[in-house]
Design an enzyme around this catalytic site. Structure first.
Site, PDB file in Angstrom:
ATOM      1  N   ASP A  36       0.866  -1.174   0.000  1.00 20.46           N
ATOM      2  CA  ASP A  36       0.000   0.000   0.000  1.00 20.46           C
ATOM      3  C   ASP A  36       0.903   1.224   0.000  1.00 20.46           C
ATOM      4  O   ASP A  36       2.045   1.159   0.470  1.00 20.46           O
ATOM      5  CB  ASP A  36      -0.902  -0.007   1.243  1.00 20.46           C
TER       6      ASP A  36
ATOM      7  N   VAL B  44       2.767   2.995  -6.790  1.00 17.42           N
ATOM      8  CA  VAL B  44       2.874   2.393  -8.119  1.00 17.42           C
ATOM      9  C   VAL B  44       3.153   3.401  -9.229  1.00 17.42           C
ATOM     10  O   VAL B  44       3.360   3.023 -10.377  1.00 17.42           O
ATOM     11  CB  VAL B  44       1.613   1.569  -8.469  1.00 17.42           C
TER      12      VAL B  44
ATOM     13  N   ASN C 126      -4.329  -4.244  -7.692  1.00 16.61           N
ATOM     14  CA  ASN C 126      -5.536  -3.704  -7.078  1.00 16.61           C
ATOM     15  C   ASN C 126      -5.444  -2.199  -6.816  1.00 16.61           C
ATOM     16  O   ASN C 126      -6.414  -1.593  -6.369  1.00 16.61           O
ATOM     17  CB  ASN C 126      -5.817  -4.442  -5.765  1.00 16.61           C
TER      18      ASN C 126
ATOM     19  N   TYR D 247     -11.571   8.053 -14.717  1.00 17.06           N
ATOM     20  CA  TYR D 247     -11.569   6.704 -14.134  1.00 17.06           C
ATOM     21  C   TYR D 247     -12.014   5.660 -15.157  1.00 17.06           C
ATOM     22  O   TYR D 247     -11.407   4.585 -15.271  1.00 17.06           O
ATOM     23  CB  TYR D 247     -12.480   6.682 -12.913  1.00 17.06           C
TER      24      TYR D 247
ATOM     25  N   LYS E 132      -9.855   2.472 -16.567  1.00 13.89           N
ATOM     26  CA  LYS E 132     -10.298   1.084 -16.429  1.00 13.89           C
ATOM     27  C   LYS E 132     -10.494   0.416 -17.784  1.00 13.89           C
ATOM     28  O   LYS E 132     -10.238  -0.795 -17.926  1.00 13.89           O
ATOM     29  CB  LYS E 132     -11.583   1.020 -15.608  1.00 13.89           C
TER      30      LYS E 132
ATOM     31  N   ALA F  20     -18.553  -2.116  -5.264  1.00 15.68           N
ATOM     32  CA  ALA F  20     -18.261  -2.885  -4.046  1.00 15.68           C
ATOM     33  C   ALA F  20     -17.903  -1.883  -2.954  1.00 15.68           C
ATOM     34  O   ALA F  20     -16.957  -1.103  -3.112  1.00 15.68           O
ATOM     35  CB  ALA F  20     -17.112  -3.858  -4.284  1.00 15.68           C
TER      36      ALA F  20
END
Length: 216
Positions: A4, A33, A59, A124, A128, A157
Site C-alpha cells: 500500500d 505504483v 488492485n 476513471y 479502467k 463494491a
C-alpha cells in the site's frame, strides 16, 4: 505479501489478516505504483521473501468525481498514472521472473465503467478501459510462457476507501440500481479474483469477468 502507499493502513491490514486467518507470514512493503523505483523494490522484496511470486493481484486504483470540462490535466494524469500505468508497471516488473519460471498468474482489477458510461467519471472510466485492453494484449504475450493474465470488472463494491472518496448519496443511488438492491461485498469480488488466480481458470487468458448485478 501486501502493499500500500499508506504505511499505517498497510500495517493495519496485515494485522487484520493475521487475526482473521491465523497466518503469521504476512509481509508488507510500502509502494507507490507511480514510482518505478518503488515498484522494482516491491517486486524484488516479494521474490526474495516469498521464494518467487506465483500470483500478482493489481488492485491499486484511484478515482474521483469531476465533470470533464472542469477537470485539470493534473487530476486526469494522476488517476491514469495510478490506475492504468501503475497496473502496467507492476505487470512489466513481475513478468521477467514469471517468464523465467514459465509459470504465474496476474489478476487485474478493472471496472464496469470500462464498458459503461457515467457522468463525472471520464478519467476513471478511461483508465479502467485501458486496464481491460492491457489485460487482453499482455495476456497474449504472457501465454507463450505459461502465464495467465485476466481481470475482474466489478460494478460497485463498498469499502472504507470508497466511502471516504465518493458522496454517500451517489453510492446509495448506484447501489439501488443493482438487481439485488445493494452493492457487492468486498469478499464477493475477492472470490472471483481467487478463481482467476487458481487452476480452475487454467484455460482463461485475456478475459474480463463482469461482476455486476445491474439489470442491463
Amino acid at each position: 505479501m501486501i502493499s500500500d502507499i499508506h504505511e499505517g493502513r498497510l500495517i493495519e491490514a496485515a494485522e487484520k489478516i493475521k487475526a482473521e486467518t491465523g497466518l503469521e507470514a504476512i509481509y508488507t512493503q510500502v509502494c507507490n505504483v507511480t514510482d518505478e523505483a518503488q515498484v522494482q523494490t516491491l517486486v524484488t522484496a516479494a521474490e526474495e521473501k516469498l521464494g518467487g511470486v506465483d500470483v500478482l493481484i493489481n488492485n491499486a486504483g484511484l478515482g474521483g468525481s469531476k465533470l470533464l470540462v472542469e477537470m485539470e490535466d493534473a487530476e486526469w494524469n494522476r488517476v491514469l498514472d495510478v490506475t492504468l500505468t501503475g497496473t502496467m508497471r507492476m505487470t512489466r516488473a513481475i513478468l521477467p521472473a514469471m517468464m523465467a519460471r514459465k509459470s504465474g498468474v496476474i489478476v487485474n482489477n478493472a471496472s464496469v465503467l470500462g464498458w459503461r458510461a457515467q457522468k463525472e467519471q471520464a478519467h476513471y472510466a478511461a483508465a479502467k478501459a485501458g486496464v481491460m485492453a492491457l489485460t487482453r494484449c499482455s495476456a497474449l504475450e504472457a501465454a507463450e510462457y505459461g502465464i495467465r493474465i485476466n481481470a475482474v470488472s466489478p460494478s460497485i463494491a463498498l469499502h472504507d476507501f470508497l466511502r471516504k472518496s465518493a458522496p454517500q448519496d451517489l453510492l446509495q443511488q448506484l447501489a439501488s440500481r443493482e438487481a439485488f438492491g445493494r452493492a457487492a461485498e468486498v469478499w464477493e469480488i475477492a472470490n472471483i479474483m481467487m478463481f482467476l488466480a487458481s487452476d480452475y481458470s487454467s484455460y482463461m487468458a485475456g478475459e474480463v469477468i463482469s461482476a455486476s448485478s445491474q439489470r442491463a
